[in-house]
Motif scaffolding. Structure first.
Motif, PDB file in Angstrom:
ATOM      1  N   LEU A   1       0.831  -1.204   0.000  1.00 35.45           N
ATOM      2  CA  LEU A   1       0.000   0.000   0.000  1.00 35.45           C
ATOM      3  C   LEU A   1       0.868   1.258   0.000  1.00 35.45           C
ATOM      4  CD1 LEU A   1      -2.785  -1.072   2.517  1.00 35.45           C
ATOM      5  CD2 LEU A   1      -2.976  -0.877   0.028  1.00 35.45           C
ATOM      6  N   LEU A   2       1.961   1.226   0.741  1.00 37.05           N
ATOM      7  CA  LEU A   2       2.877   2.366   0.746  1.00 37.05           C
ATOM      8  C   LEU A   2       3.503   2.557  -0.626  1.00 37.05           C
ATOM      9  CD1 LEU A   2       4.651   1.830   4.187  1.00 37.05           C
ATOM     10  CD2 LEU A   2       3.146   3.735   3.583  1.00 37.05           C
ATOM     11  N   ALA A   3       3.847   1.441  -1.289  1.00 37.86           N
ATOM     12  CA  ALA A   3       4.431   1.516  -2.624  1.00 37.86           C
ATOM     13  C   ALA A   3       3.437   2.078  -3.636  1.00 37.86           C
ATOM     14  CB  ALA A   3       4.897   0.135  -3.073  1.00 37.86           C
ATOM     15  N   ALA A   4       2.147   1.852  -3.363  1.00 33.44           N
ATOM     16  CA  ALA A   4       1.113   2.373  -4.252  1.00 33.44           C
ATOM     17  C   ALA A   4       0.781   3.827  -3.954  1.00 33.44           C
ATOM     18  CB  ALA A   4      -0.152   1.522  -4.126  1.00 33.44           C
ATOM     19  N   GLY A   5       1.439   4.409  -2.952  1.00 35.91           N
ATOM     20  CA  GLY A   5       1.217   5.811  -2.610  1.00 35.91           C
ATOM     21  C   GLY A   5       0.064   6.024  -1.658  1.00 35.91           C
ATOM     22  N   ILE A   6      -0.419   4.935  -1.038  1.00 32.99           N
ATOM     23  CA  ILE A   6      -1.538   5.055  -0.107  1.00 32.99           C
ATOM     24  C   ILE A   6      -0.981   5.122   1.313  1.00 32.99           C
ATOM     25  CG2 ILE A   6      -3.644   3.980   0.759  1.00 32.99           C
ATOM     26  CD1 ILE A   6      -3.861   2.548  -1.923  1.00 32.99           C
ATOM     27  N   SER A   7      -0.947   6.298   1.880  1.00 28.20           N
ATOM     28  CA  SER A   7      -0.453   6.459   3.253  1.00 28.20           C
ATOM     29  C   SER A   7      -1.392   7.410   3.989  1.00 28.20           C
ATOM     30  CB  SER A   7       0.979   7.014   3.263  1.00 28.20           C
ATOM     31  OG  SER A   7       1.059   8.207   2.520  1.00 28.20           O
ATOM     32  N   ALA A   8      -2.235   6.842   4.814  1.00 27.81           N
ATOM     33  CA  ALA A   8      -3.232   7.646   5.529  1.00 27.81           C
ATOM     34  C   ALA A   8      -2.547   8.558   6.543  1.00 27.81           C
ATOM     35  CB  ALA A   8      -4.222   6.727   6.242  1.00 27.81           C
ATOM     36  N   PRO A   9      -3.130   9.721   6.797  1.00 33.86           N
ATOM     37  CA  PRO A   9      -2.556  10.630   7.809  1.00 33.86           C
ATOM     38  C   PRO A   9      -2.459   9.983   9.178  1.00 33.86           C
ATOM     39  CG  PRO A   9      -4.202  11.752   6.468  1.00 33.86           C
ATOM     40  CD  PRO A   9      -4.295  10.293   6.135  1.00 33.86           C
ATOM     41  N   GLY A  10      -3.432   9.154   9.511  1.00 38.42           N
ATOM     42  CA  GLY A  10      -3.406   8.484  10.804  1.00 38.42           C
ATOM     43  C   GLY A  10      -2.659   7.166  10.733  1.00 38.42           C
ATOM     44  N   ALA A  11      -1.386   7.219  10.379  1.00 39.11           N
ATOM     45  CA  ALA A  11      -0.610   5.995  10.185  1.00 39.11           C
ATOM     46  C   ALA A  11      -0.559   5.139  11.452  1.00 39.11           C
ATOM     47  CB  ALA A  11       0.809   6.347   9.736  1.00 39.11           C
ATOM     48  N   GLU A  12      -0.430   5.783  12.606  1.00 38.20           N
ATOM     49  CA  GLU A  12      -0.364   5.016  13.854  1.00 38.20           C
ATOM     50  C   GLU A  12      -1.682   4.308  14.134  1.00 38.20           C
ATOM     51  OE1 GLU A  12       1.341   6.429  17.323  1.00 38.20           O
ATOM     52  OE2 GLU A  12       3.216   7.072  16.401  1.00 38.20           O
ATOM     53  N   GLY A  13      -2.789   4.983  13.824  1.00 42.55           N
ATOM     54  CA  GLY A  13      -4.097   4.372  14.032  1.00 42.55           C
ATOM     55  C   GLY A  13      -4.311   3.167  13.138  1.00 42.55           C
ATOM     56  N   TRP A  14      -3.960   3.318  11.842  1.00 45.25           N
ATOM     57  CA  TRP A  14      -4.116   2.202  10.914  1.00 45.25           C
ATOM     58  C   TRP A  14      -3.185   1.053  11.301  1.00 45.25           C
ATOM     59  CZ3 TRP A  14      -8.123   1.579   8.038  1.00 45.25           C
ATOM     60  CH2 TRP A  14      -8.810   2.686   7.523  1.00 45.25           C
ATOM     61  N   SER A  15      -1.980   1.391  11.702  1.00 43.78           N
ATOM     62  CA  SER A  15      -1.021   0.356  12.088  1.00 43.78           C
ATOM     63  C   SER A  15      -1.497  -0.396  13.325  1.00 43.78           C
ATOM     64  CB  SER A  15       0.348   0.978  12.367  1.00 43.78           C
ATOM     65  OG  SER A  15       0.851   1.613  11.210  1.00 43.78           O
ATOM     66  N   THR A  16      -2.044   0.340  14.282  1.00 42.20           N
ATOM     67  CA  THR A  16      -2.573  -0.285  15.498  1.00 42.20           C
ATOM     68  C   THR A  16      -3.703  -1.244  15.161  1.00 42.20           C
ATOM     69  OG1 THR A  16      -1.997   1.643  16.844  1.00 42.20           O
ATOM     70  CG2 THR A  16      -3.675   0.158  17.726  1.00 42.20           C
ATOM     71  N   ALA A  17      -4.602  -0.803  14.291  1.00 42.37           N
ATOM     72  CA  ALA A  17      -5.728  -1.651  13.879  1.00 42.37           C
ATOM     73  C   ALA A  17      -5.232  -2.904  13.160  1.00 42.37           C
ATOM     74  CB  ALA A  17      -6.675  -0.861  12.988  1.00 42.37           C
ATOM     75  N   ALA A  18      -4.237  -2.733  12.285  1.00 42.18           N
ATOM     76  CA  ALA A  18      -3.713  -3.870  11.526  1.00 42.18           C
ATOM     77  C   ALA A  18      -3.040  -4.888  12.440  1.00 42.18           C
ATOM     78  CB  ALA A  18      -2.724  -3.376  10.470  1.00 42.18           C
ATOM     79  N   LEU A  19      -2.291  -4.397  13.417  1.00 50.06           N
ATOM     80  CA  LEU A  19      -1.607  -5.302  14.342  1.00 50.06           C
ATOM     81  C   LEU A  19      -2.604  -6.049  15.226  1.00 50.06           C
ATOM     82  CD1 LEU A  19       1.333  -2.935  15.294  1.00 50.06           C
ATOM     83  CD2 LEU A  19       1.537  -5.112  14.067  1.00 50.06           C
TER      84      LEU A  19
ATOM     85  N   VAL B   1       1.703   3.533  20.970  1.00 47.90           N
ATOM     86  CA  VAL B   1       0.371   2.947  20.791  1.00 47.90           C
ATOM     87  C   VAL B   1       0.426   1.693  19.911  1.00 47.90           C
ATOM     88  CG1 VAL B   1      -1.971   3.312  19.933  1.00 47.90           C
ATOM     89  CG2 VAL B   1      -0.811   5.124  21.222  1.00 47.90           C
ATOM     90  N   PRO B   2       0.928   1.765  18.674  1.00 49.17           N
ATOM     91  CA  PRO B   2       1.025   0.520  17.893  1.00 49.17           C
ATOM     92  C   PRO B   2       1.998  -0.481  18.507  1.00 49.17           C
ATOM     93  CG  PRO B   2       2.105   2.333  16.742  1.00 49.17           C
ATOM     94  CD  PRO B   2       1.362   2.934  17.883  1.00 49.17           C
ATOM     95  N   GLY B   3       3.035   0.023  19.201  1.00 50.71           N
ATOM     96  CA  GLY B   3       3.967  -0.889  19.862  1.00 50.71           C
ATOM     97  C   GLY B   3       3.286  -1.701  20.941  1.00 50.71           C
ATOM     98  N   ALA B   4       2.477  -1.026  21.741  1.00 50.72           N
ATOM     99  CA  ALA B   4       1.729  -1.722  22.788  1.00 50.72           C
ATOM    100  C   ALA B   4       0.715  -2.684  22.173  1.00 50.72           C
ATOM    101  CB  ALA B   4       1.022  -0.716  23.683  1.00 50.72           C
ATOM    102  N   ALA B   5       0.108  -2.273  21.057  1.00 44.66           N
ATOM    103  CA  ALA B   5      -0.856  -3.147  20.378  1.00 44.66           C
ATOM    104  C   ALA B   5      -0.177  -4.425  19.899  1.00 44.66           C
ATOM    105  CB  ALA B   5      -1.476  -2.410  19.195  1.00 44.66           C
TER     106      ALA B   5
END
Length: 258
Positions: free
Chosen positions: A158-176, A217-221
């Motif tokens: 997704l990053l390679a496709a240029g899709i990087s949401a402003p809330g990167a930590e939030g998306w990363s937390t959800a994904a983890l 936050v994503p680290g704790a998740a």
């Protein structure tokens, strides 16, 4: 007439060998320098050593003439060949996000399918030490790591496709948390081998090591998700042993009454 079992044996062996060659020849870059918050630390990727040791052992074992009609290997063979064979191509498709995401989706589906199909269905399979260490453990370790790699690889695509949401930590937390949820569900519902939970836990711990304390936050998740998978794996294994002991006791009691 072509023997389908021989074709399966050869396909699995070629897929393991080919997947290894294609995978190790790719350029994976430096995880520490990447922008993704769901990629494990570089050291975590050392798990590929025991993964491939297990897969090569599995490939040799399943290729033996005596194992040609083995019902466990018949159930797992094609899914395993698909998953291992495709996994090596992820790195070569990094500049084509759509293709990479497709490869990731098919690979994880095949890997988990092979792992689930390795579940013993006969007493001889339950008692087989060879099946435990040469089928269930290798497929569990591989599919567990692929579960984590799906999140990491998907994020990279997704990053390679240029899709990087402003809330990167939030998306990363959800994904983890999602990765932990899937891993825990599989480990609890299908406790085929503790190797699956161990690999998922290792991967999530690797993410935490890489991003803490800069991203708490994503680290704790990642830590919580890893702990949940570990707990589910242990609980699932205990539940499986209890159920088998109960069935064995019931069978023994019934035999005594006859």
């Amino acid at each position: 007439m072509v023997d389908r079992d021989v074709v399966r044996q050869v396909t699995v062996a070629v897929a393991v060998g080919g997947g290894f060659i294609v995978g190790v020849s790719g350029d994976y870059g430096d995880a520490a320098a990447g922008p993704s918050l769901v990629v494990p630390a570089n050291s975590a990727f050392g798990i590929w050593a025991p993964i491939y040791a297990g897969l090569f052992s599995h490939a040799v074992y399943q290729a033996l003439p005596a194992r040609r009609r083995d019902p466990v290997l018949r159930r797992t063979g094609w899914a395993t060949a698909c998953a291992v064979g495709l996994s090596g191509f992820w790195v070569w498709a990094q500049d084509k996000p759509g293709l990479e995401l497709s490869l990731i989706a098919v690979t994880v589906a095949a890997a988990v399918t092979g792992y689930i199909r390795a579940e013993p269905v006969q007493q001889t399979e339950i008692a087989s030490v060879r099946d435990r260490w040469l089928v269930r453990a290798p497929l569990g370790l591989f599919s567990g790591w692929i579960t984590v790699a799906t999140v990491a690889g998907g994020a990279e695509a997704l990053l390679a496709a240029g899709i990087s949401a402003p809330g990167a930590e939030g998306w990363s937390t959800a994904a983890l948390l999602a990765a932990g949820g899937v891993g825990a569900a599989v480990a609890w519902l299908r406790p085929v081998s503790l190797a699956y939970a161990a690999a998922v836990t290792w991967g999530l711990a690797g993410v935490a090591v890489r991003i803490l304390p800069q991203h708490p936050v994503p680290g704790a998740a990642a830590l919580l998700a890893g702990a949940a998978v570990a707990a589910a794996g242990v609980a699932g294994a205990r539940r499986r042993r209890t159920a088998r002991a109960g069935r064995a006791a019931g069978t023994g009691t019934a035999a005594q009454r006859m």
